[in-house]
Design a protein around this motif. Sequence first.
Motif, PDB file in Angstrom:
ATOM      1  N   GLY A   1      65.330 -12.382  -0.205  1.00  0.00           N
ATOM      2  CA  GLY A   1      64.023 -12.304  -0.848  1.00  0.00           C
ATOM      3  C   GLY A   1      62.874 -12.254   0.128  1.00  0.00           C
ATOM      4  O   GLY A   1      61.754 -11.901  -0.246  1.00  0.00           O
TER       5      GLY A   1
ATOM      6  N   CYS B   1      60.731 -18.805  -1.456  1.00  0.00           N
ATOM      7  CA  CYS B   1      61.944 -17.984  -1.554  1.00  0.00           C
ATOM      8  C   CYS B   1      63.145 -18.842  -1.954  1.00  0.00           C
ATOM      9  O   CYS B   1      63.947 -18.455  -2.801  1.00  0.00           O
TER      10      CYS B   1
ATOM     11  N   ALA C   1      66.582 -16.098   2.794  1.00  0.00           N
ATOM     12  CA  ALA C   1      65.506 -15.732   3.715  1.00  0.00           C
ATOM     13  C   ALA C   1      66.075 -15.569   5.118  1.00  0.00           C
ATOM     14  O   ALA C   1      67.053 -16.220   5.493  1.00  0.00           O
TER      15      ALA C   1
ATOM     16  N   VAL D   1      56.296 -13.347  -2.406  1.00  0.00           N
ATOM     17  CA  VAL D   1      57.710 -13.664  -2.594  1.00  0.00           C
ATOM     18  C   VAL D   1      58.028 -13.805  -4.076  1.00  0.00           C
ATOM     19  O   VAL D   1      59.052 -13.311  -4.569  1.00  0.00           O
TER      20      VAL D   1
END
Length: 729
Positions: free
Chosen positions: A315, A241, A248, A212
């Motif tokens: 992300g 994230c 997310a 990530v």
Amino acid sequence: MTDVAERFAPGALVAVLTPLPVERAYDYRTGPDMALAPGDFVEVEVGPNVVIGVVWGKGAGDADAAKLKTVLRRLDLPPATAALRAFLSRAADYTLTPLGGMLRLATRAPDLGRPPRPRVVYRPGAPAARETSARKRVLAALAETGGAMSAAELSAFAGVSAGVVKGMAALGALVAEERSGGRPFAPLDPAVAPAALSEDQEAAAARLRAAVAARTFSAILLRGVTGSGKTEVYLEAISECLKQGRQALILLPEIALTAAFIDRVERRFGARPAEWHSGIAGAERRRVWVGVATGAARLVVGARSALFLPFADPGLIVVDEEHDGSYKQEDGALYNARDMAVLRASLEGAAIVLASATPSLETWANAEAGKYARVELSERFGVAELPEVRLLDIREEGPPAGRWIAPALARAAKARIDAGEQVLFFLNRRGYAPLTVCRACGHFFECRDCDARMVEHRFRKRLVCHQCGRTEPIPTACPACGREDRLAATGPGVERLAEEAEQIFPDSRIAILSSDIAAGAIKEEIARIAAGGADLIIGTQIVAKGHNFPLLTLVGVIDADLGLQGGDLRAAERTFQLVRQVAGRAGRAERPGVALVQTAAPDHAVMRALVSGDAEAFLNELAAERRRAGAPPYGRMAGVILSGRNEAQVWATAEALARADEPLRAAGAELFGPAPAPIARIRGKARVRLLVKVAKGAPLQAALRRWRAAVKTPSAVRVAIDIDPQSFL
């Protein structure tokens, strides 16, 4: 992926895509004093209707200028990002779905073109003369959330009735205000309650966090045995994230899992994530859609359709239970959310985690080929151990006629219940019995609209078609011969199994879990069972998905051979996944678990793999078979279903397509059929099937487009092309 700094001045031609079944964007002219850019949401006229659309780019200029309509207005919504538009275009190309149909998936929220209605919220007022415990909870809720809340929100958060809130407002202890805009999203805090991870989990979490933090595309198979703590591991990736300031998404296969999972996420991050699934009301859908587009909604938990939300900066995408067949959309736009999630992550520069104890062969093969990274959790968390799997050969010690629970399973279950432990009987059939037949004349009940038998649901006193949902009362006399008391239920469903269990275990508390239960009631029932409120659980495949029953130590699989019937390409894979997932419900705490699997085919490769626990060997064997056959994931397929009310017309169209197969042959593809679909009639429409098979890497979609265009199809015949079919019905 960012937009080129392109602006369209007043009077310019712009291409606008609408969420209608159209293949491309159409030209409009920008209005006076209107400057637009790619991605802007607008309102335009289509025929007599006003619809929303998205500015897709510069107009083609190939339409009659005198007939061009003007964009009515630009909507006050964040623009669709370049990455989202690219995703919709690529998904449409891959699935052969009209581009406008893909846009519809990304705009399924009501009233996007209207500003949100003002809402009445309450904030603290003057101290009440008498503070009851309920009033204290209301004030504490306002203090904890740090903002004003509506009456419904206050009632739910404080656990009080709406009358308490209204009473406090009448006394001046609460002050009502009208505010514009929707309810804000509570901030998620990665530091609220991080899990205490084992060494194995921490190593896995570190790899996910690094992926990530890299802020580039990466795909990871997170494979862990049931009970190994995969969820806690990927929640750590979500924490990273959130620290990165990105969004997310967690995809779940079943809406019934959402409520309990949301609670778990709330405990981890101190606030509830946004939800997105078919059970969300219209106003909340609009709030979440806008929150995702603006970036205010940082974490979304949802069903497969959440993949099409307009994320501002995603992300991380997590596909939990990535092997689950529920990720395949079988109506309208035909897509696999797992595969489309990988595509979207690649276009967004995001990480994607595909989590499963029993990964699909497609995901496993990509990991084997090095396309996906692989992170393994080989042990259960804490002291829990994996259950032992044993086979009960019902050819040697099967249940008596008309019964379904083998004596050995009954004895084992009684011993566990007597010891204060829980038992689960798994049967993947809803209702009471799959067939009701007249013993006098042999008549059996079929759906009037489908080529399917009516399933008896005795608790509801109805016969139900599981294809179209049609229901009718259970009759007392045979409609064919008129004889009464001669109707017999044939075969087992979970209701009939419960009836048998009541006779064998008369003093036990029995609970049924199946998708016939409403989602809210399922949450309550699962919580009751987990707290020890049942001795014996009887369930369909819903029990295989993520539930934790600490007292459950024995799982009995009643008909393990059921999924192996019918010759489906994925029958062995699905049976292994389902039975292994169900078996994994046993022994998740300190008490060791056992799974007893009733089967008439103990020598089948699936049964051998279940006993040995060697999933890797099973997948290798399965992969070798598929390679030899040129079947997915080592070859490609497309299913073609033609349907219509005029059966002769449907067959004539299918035969015309079969004769016009030159574009397919030119691409090296084989065409099989036409043949009646296994379910040859649904909702009164005849169904005919063809199957296209081609080597991996061949230009399948281009060949299918040329082939489809070569035959004129009557308007009354629908042709649905399913790329990478999961079901062959």
